[in-house]
Write a protein that holds these residues in place. Structure first.
Motif, mmCIF file in Angstrom:
data_model
loop_
_atom_site.group_PDB
_atom_site.id
_atom_site.type_symbol
_atom_site.label_atom_id
_atom_site.label_comp_id
_atom_site.label_asym_id
_atom_site.label_seq_id
_atom_site.Cartn_x
_atom_site.Cartn_y
_atom_site.Cartn_z
ATOM 1 N N THR A 156 43.479 32.466 38.591
ATOM 2 C CA THR A 156 42.296 33.227 39.010
ATOM 3 C C THR A 156 40.996 32.464 38.823
ATOM 4 O O THR A 156 39.973 32.825 39.416
ATOM 5 C CB THR A 156 42.185 34.551 38.236
ATOM 6 N N GLY A 157 41.012 31.420 37.990
ATOM 7 C CA GLY A 157 39.786 30.688 37.717
ATOM 8 C C GLY A 157 38.870 31.393 36.725
ATOM 9 O O GLY A 157 37.730 30.984 36.529
ATOM 10 N N GLN A 158 39.361 32.442 36.062
ATOM 11 C CA GLN A 158 38.594 33.153 35.047
ATOM 12 C C GLN A 158 39.386 33.179 33.755
ATOM 13 O O GLN A 158 40.588 33.435 33.762
ATOM 14 C CB GLN A 158 38.280 34.583 35.477
ATOM 15 N N ARG A 159 38.724 32.919 32.653
ATOM 16 C CA ARG A 159 39.417 32.898 31.371
ATOM 17 C C ARG A 159 39.728 34.315 30.895
ATOM 18 O O ARG A 159 38.851 35.179 30.861
ATOM 19 C CB ARG A 159 38.566 32.197 30.306
ATOM 20 N N PHE A 160 40.988 34.533 30.546
ATOM 21 C CA PHE A 160 41.427 35.790 29.954
ATOM 22 C C PHE A 160 42.149 35.492 28.648
ATOM 23 O O PHE A 160 42.826 34.473 28.523
ATOM 24 C CB PHE A 160 42.379 36.540 30.895
ATOM 25 N N THR A 161 42.026 36.390 27.679
ATOM 26 C CA THR A 161 42.671 36.189 26.382
ATOM 27 C C THR A 161 43.793 37.182 26.105
ATOM 28 O O THR A 161 44.611 36.951 25.228
ATOM 29 C CB THR A 161 41.641 36.310 25.244
ATOM 30 N N ASP A 162 43.850 38.291 26.850
ATOM 31 C CA ASP A 162 44.843 39.327 26.540
ATOM 32 C C ASP A 162 45.262 40.071 27.810
ATOM 33 O O ASP A 162 44.973 41.251 27.979
ATOM 34 C CB ASP A 162 44.276 40.304 25.513
#
Length: 241
Positions: free
Chosen positions: A147-153
């Motif tokens: 997605t090109g977006q940082r996710f953590t959970d």
């Protein structure tokens, strides 16, 4: 002039045989967010989940048989759309999601299409098993990559959806282990997604339905679903003039 009217909030609780925890979860929501409405999606439970939820003051939609988390949540989003709610919150029936964290999700959902309660955005007291943690890290990295977006959970089921997402999820919601895939779906639709740090607990009653065999199936199925979603997303982007 921007409206100052408080958003209409619906808490959607999918539940399957959660008679030991459902009433406490509903009472906790009433205590911390008394203005929110609550709908329990009774997913073909064979115990007293429906009766206890009604007694605790929730609206209950009972499905004739167990359809799983995907079908249950889509039922909730269809209800939220038809009843014209501004924000729909997904919350587990087993007590893992503390109601005192709901105001964080609600306040941020005013500015974003979807807000995910994250156990890992900041340091919290939550501790999971090594294998579950590996899976969470893997899927967060995979979704961040495609997605090109940082996710953590990305496996968190503690979420708040605005009107755009309510509409999208009412029309389509992944059926099997939907949390990860549903994020990629929203990014394909141009939605703005944010995470907010929230505390979570271990389940307060009952036991998880995820066995080692189901875990292996989960890893393979969700990985393929995410990659296929990414391919569809890339093709759509290329085809645009």
């Amino acid at each position: 002039m921007k409206s100052t009217k408080a958003p209409r909030v619906l808490v959607i609780i999918p539940a399957y045989n959660e008679e030991n925890s459902i009433a406490a979860v509903i009472h906790d929501i009433h205590r911390h967010v008394p203005s929110a409405d609550i709908v329990v999606i009774n997913d073909g439970s064979r115990d007293l989940t429906e009766q206890y939820a009604v007694r605790a003051g929730a609206r209950v939609l009972t499905l004739p048989y167990n359809v799983g988390i995907g079908g249950g949540m889509q039922t909730g989003y269809i209800y939220a759309k038809r009843m014209d709610y501004d924000i729909a919150i997904q919350m587990d029936a087993d007590g893992q999601h503390p109601a005192e964290e709901l105001p964080k999700l609600i306040s941020k959902a005013v500015s974003y299409d979807l807000v995910i309660g994250s156990r890992y955005l900041e340091t919290t007291s939550f501790r999971s098993s090594v294998m579950r943690r590996i899976g969470m890290v893997f899927f967060s990295g995979l979704v961040s990559l495609v997605t090109g977006q940082r996710f953590t959970d990305t496996t968190s089921g503690f979420r708040a959806a605005g009107r755009k997402v309510i509409e999208l999820y009412a029309d389509y919601y992944p059926i099997d282990y939907p949390e990860v895939e549903s994020i990629v779906y929203l990014k394909r639709k141009g939605c703005q997604i944010a995470e907010v740090s929230t505390e979570m607990r271990l389940r307060q009653a009952g036991k998880s339905s995820i066995t080692p065999l189901k875990s292996a199936y989960y890893m393979i199925k969700v990985t393929l679903a995410v990659l296929m979603s990414a391919i569809r997303y890339d093709r759509t982007a290329v085809s645009k003039p």
